[in-house]
Design an enzyme around this catalytic site. Structure first.
Site: not given
Ligand code: IVH
Length: 674
Positions: A41, A87-88, A118, A120, A122, A230, A320, A414, A417, A430, A436
Site C-alpha cells: 500500500y 434531534s430525536l 439501527e 444509536k 454514541d 458510520y 434509549k 499508608c 499500615c 505504600c 502491609c
Molecule cells: S437519525 C433526524 N440515526 O442521536 C434524525 N441518529 O438526538 C437524524 N444518532 O444527534 C438522526 N445514531 O447524533 C440517527 N442511527 C442513528 C443514530 C443517530 C446516533 C445520534 C445523532 C443525533 C442523536 C439524537
C-alpha cells in the site's frame, strides 16, 4: 511534445493509482478485509505522492493524498446545514416506544407500518456534503441550523470516503448525509493509556474522545486519533431517487461508507423492540458504544407526510437504554491499598441506581485525577458504570455559591499500615511490601480468585479473618492451613473448614498460566499469562529467561517485559515461588483430553448465544486447541451465529465461510465439554 505527453501519461497513472488506493482504503477501513500488505500500500501511496509533487496541477481535492497535511486554522468557521439537523424524540421506556408506533399508525391511518432499527451510536454527529461525488464539506451539528466546518479534520478519517464509489445507482449531483464519528472502545482505551503515559488528561468516555478529537484546530492531531465514521441518514439527495431507508443504507454501503452491521430492516414494532433488548444485552460485546436504538419509518415518502416538529421528526424515535450515568453525592473519600501497594482513592457515594445496579462507591483513580476533577467530600458528581468495571466518577457538578469542603489530600502514610508513601508520577504507593496488611490481603484474594488458583470458599471476609487471627502471613501459608485452625474462626463449622482445606488442596494442582496470573505480576493479566506460559512452557524456562527473550514473546511489549523481569528477578518472588512449591503447588499440563479436537481451526462468534456467554464459548474453543478471532476472513473456518448475528454473518456468507447455528456448534463439541 515530450513534456505534454509525459504529463498526460502522469495524469493517467495518477488516476489509476488513486483508484487503486481508494479501493484498498475501502477494503481496509470499511470492510476490514485488506488484500495487500501495508508495504505494498505504501508503495502505491508514495508513487502517487511523487507524481503529485512533480505535477502539482494533478492534485485533486479528493485525492487520497489530501487526507492529511492541511494547516491548522485560527478557528472553525460556521456553516449552515443543507437541511436542519434535528434531534430525536426519545425515551427509555417500552411504553414510550409503543406510543410512538401508535402515533405513527394513527396519523397514517394504516395498520401496516414497516420500520428500520439501527443502533444509536454514541459519538459526534456530522453532516457530510458531496458534490458530484466529491466530499466538499463536513460540519458538526451546532445548534441544528448552523454548525462548525470541520472538513479538514473529517478528511483524515480513513473510513470516510473523499469520493463516492462508482455504483450502478449512479452518483448523485448533491448528497448531504448524516452519520456519527465514533472512537472504537479498544482504541479509546489505547488512546487513554497513551495520554496517561504522556502525563496528559484522559477522556472520560469514547464519545468525549471522539468529539475532542474532531474539534482540533490542527488536523494532524485528528489524523493521529483513531476515529471511525458510520453513516445512517440521507438528508438530501439530487440526481437520483431513494425510496426507503433500507435502500438508503444499501446505497450508503455501495458508495463506500460504513453502516452499522447491527442495523435491521423490514421490522414490525415488536421486532424493533426486540432488537432493543438484544442489543442492550450485547452492548458490551460491540466494538463501539451505543446508548439505545433508533426506530425509523422505512418508507421515505411516508416520512414526508408525517413531517417534523421544530425539534424532531415525527417518523423516528430513539428508544434509549437505561442510563449508565447518574448523579450522586460524595459522602466520604477513602483510600484503598491494592496488591502492588498502589493507593486508590475511592468515593463513597449516596447509593443510586445506575442502569439497574445500586452504586455506592466509585473509583477516583489516583491523586492526579482527583486534582484534575477537583472533587471533594460533599460535592455532587456524575458517575458512570460501564460493563463489569468499577464505577467511575466522571466529573464534579458545579453548585453555584455552595460552600465547599477543603481539598482532598492523599495521605503521606499508608492508611493500612502507616508506612511511608512514595509517589511515582500520578500514582502513590505504600512502601511496606507484604508487611502491609492491605497489600497482603489483596494479594491473597487475587491468588485465590477464579482466574488464578480458583479456591472455592475463600472470599474477602474469610481472608480478613485469617489475617486477623494471624493464621496466614503470606500466600504460601494458605497451603498449610489445617481444619483445626479454621474451626476456631467465627462462622466456621467442621464442614466448612473441611471444605476449604479440601478446596485449597485441589487448587494447588494448577496450570502454569494460572499460576503466573496468581502471582500478581504487575501488568500481567490472564492473556499475558497465557502468552508467557505458551511461549516458555515451564516455570524454570521462564525464570531463566533474559529480558530480551521476554520482549520477543508475541504480544509482549518492552514495558510488560520490564515489569515481568523485575518481578521475577526479585528475591521476594523467588522465595515465594520456592515456598509455594515446597508446600505443594504442582504445575500441571493444561487438561487436554480432547485438545486436538479443534486444532488448526479458527472460530468467530457473532450474535448472542443462549447456552453460554460468548467469552465462555471462546474459552471452550481454545481449551480444545482451536483459535478464536474477532473478525471474519478467508482464514476463518467457522462462524457461529447466535441470536441477532451482526455483520460478521454477512461477511461469512460473502466469503463462503461455513456458518453454524449454536446447536450445530454444541454438537461439534466432544462429550464432556458441553
Ligand atoms: S437519525 C433526524 N440515526 O442521536 C434524525 N441518529 O438526538 C437524524 N444518532 O444527534 C438522526 N445514531 O447524533 C440517527 N442511527 C442513528 C443514530 C443517530 C446516533 C445520534 C445523532 C443525533 C442523536 C439524537
Amino acid at each position: 511534445m515530450a513534456g505534454t505527453s509525459g504529463q498526460a501519461a502522469a495524469r493517467r497513472r495518477a488516476e489509476d493509482l488513486r483508484d487503486a488506493i481508494r479501493h484498498h482504503d475501502h477494503l481496509y477501513h470499511v470492510l476490514d478485509q485488506p488484500e495487500i500488505s501495508d508495504a505494498e500500500y505504501d508503495k502505491l501511496y508514495r508513487e502517487l505522492k511523487g507524481l503529485e509533487e512533480k505535477f502539482p496541477e494533478l492534485v485533486t481535492p479528493d485525492s487520497p493524498t489530501q487526507r492529511v497535511g492541511a494547516e491548522p486554522r485560527p478557528g472553525f468557521s460556521e456553516v449552515e446545514h443543507v437541511a436542519p439537523m434535528l434531534s430525536l424524540d426519545s425515551g427509555d421506556d417500552e411504553e414510550d416506544a409503543r406510543r410512538f408506533d401508535t402515533r405513527v399508525r394513527s396519523a397514517l391511518g394504516d395498520g401496516d407500518v414497516e420500520y428500520v432499527a439501527e443502533p444509536k451510536l454514541d459519538g459526534l454527529s456530522l453532516e457530510l456534503v458531496y458534490e458530484d461525488g466529491s466530499l466538499t464539506r463536513a460540519a458538526t451539528r451546532g445548534d441544528g441550523r448552523v454548525g462548525e466546518d470541520v472538513t479538514p479534520n473529517a478528511r483524515t478519517i480513513g473510513s470516510l470516503p473523499l469520493r463516492l464509489r462508482d455504483t450502478d445507482r449512479g452518483t448523485p449531483t448533491l448528497l448531504a448525509l448524516r452519520g456519527e464519528a465514533v472512537m472504537l472502545i479498544d482504541e479509546f482505551e489505547r488512546l487513554n493509556a497513551r495520554l496517561t503515559q504522556d502525563d496528559k488528561p484522559v477522556f472520560a468516555n469514547p464519545r468525549n474522545a471522539a468529539a475532542g478529537s474532531m474539534r482540533q484546530i490542527d488536523p494532524s492531531v485528528t489524523a493521529a486519533r483513531p476515529l471511525v465514521f458510520y453513516a445512517y441518514e440521507v438528508m438530501s439527495v439530487e440526481g437520483l431517487t431513494l425510496v426507503t431507508q433500507a435502500e438508503v443504507l444499501d446505497a450508503l454501503r455501495d458508495w463506500g461508507f460504513r453502516v452499522s452491521g447491527e442495523t435491521k430492516t423490514g421490522l414490525r414494532i415488536d421486532e424493533a423492540l426486540e432488537l432493543h433488548h438484544v442489543l442492550e444485552r450485547r452492548r458490551d460485546e460491540l466494538a463501539y458504544e451505543i446508548d439505545g436504538i433508533v426506530i425509523k419509518l422505512d418508507d421515505l415518502a411516508t416520512r414526508e407526510r408525517l413531517g417534523a416538529t421544530a425539534h424532531h421528526p415525527r417518523w423516528a424515535f430513539a428508544y434509549k437504554f437505561e442510563p449508565r450515568r447518574e448523579i450522586s453525592d460524595i459522602l466520604d473519600i477513602v483510600v484503598q491499598v491494592g496488591r502492588t501497594g498502589k493507593l486508590t482513592p475511592v468515593a463513597m457515594l449516596r447509593p443510586v441506581d445506575v442502569g439497574g445496579v445500586t452504586v455506592s462507591r466509585a473509583s477516583l483513580h489516583n491523586r492526579e485525577e482527583i486534582e484534575r476533577k477537583d472533587v471533594r467530600v460533599g460535592d455532587k458528581v456524575r458517575i458512570q458504570r460501564a460493563g463489569d468495571v468499577i464505577p467511575q466518577v466522571l466529573e464534579r457538578i458545579d453548585e453555584h455559591g455552595k460552600k465547599r469542603r477543603p481539598r482532598f489530600r492523599m495521605p503521606e502514610t499508608c492508611p493500612a499500615c502507616s508506612a511511608p508513601v512514595v509517589s511515582h508520577g500520578p500514582l502513590d504507593f505504600c512502601t511496606n511490601g507484604l508487611a502491609c496488611r492491605a497489600q497482603l490481603k489483596a494479594r491473597i484474594q487475587h491468588f485465590a480468585s477464579r482466574q488464578a488458583l480458583d479456591i472455592q470458599g475463600l472470599g474477602e471476609r474469610t481472608v480478613e479473618q485469617l489475617l486477623e487471627a494471624k493464621l496466614v502471613s503470606s500466600v504460601a501459608d494458605l497451603l498449610t492451613l489445617r481444619e483445626e485452625d479454621l474451626v476456631t474462626l467465627e462462622g466456621f463449622a467442621d464442614l466448612s473448614a473441611r471444605n476449604l482445606v479440601e478446596a485449597i488442596r485441589t487448587s494447588v494442582e494448577v496450570t502454569l498460566d494460572r499460576f503466573l496470573y496468581a502471582l500478581g505480576i504487575p501488568e500481567v493479566g490472564t492473556q499475558t499469562a497465557r502468552d508467557l506460559a505458551g511461549h516458555f512452557g515451564s516455570l524454570d524456562a521462564l525464570l531463566a529467561a533474559e529480558r530480551e527473550e521476554l520482549e520477543a514473546v508475541p504480544g509482549i511489549g518492552p514495558k510488560v517485559a520490564e515489569a515481568v523481569s523485575d518481578f521475577l528477578e526479585s528475591r521476594g518472588t523467588r522465595q515465594t515461588i520456592e515456598e509455594l512449591r515446597r508446600r505443594g503447588v504442582k504445575l500441571v499440563e493444561p487438561e487436554a483430553p480432547a485438545a486436538a479436537d479443534f486444532a488448526g481451526l479458527t472460530f468467530v462468534f457473532t450474535g448472542g448465544l443462549e447456552s453460554m456467554s460468548r467469552g465462555d464459548a471462546q474459552d471452550l474453543v481454545r481449551s480444545l486447541g482451536g483459535r478464536t478471532s474477532s473478525s471474519v476472513s478467508a482464514k476463518t473456518d467457522y462462524v457461529v451465529a447466535g441470536v441477532d448475528p451482526g455483520s460478521k454473518y454477512e461477511k461469512a456468507k460473502q466469503l463462503g465461510v461455513t456458518v453454524l447455528s449454536e446447536d450445530e456448534f454444541l454438537k461439534m463439541l466432544p462429550p464432556g465439554a458441553r
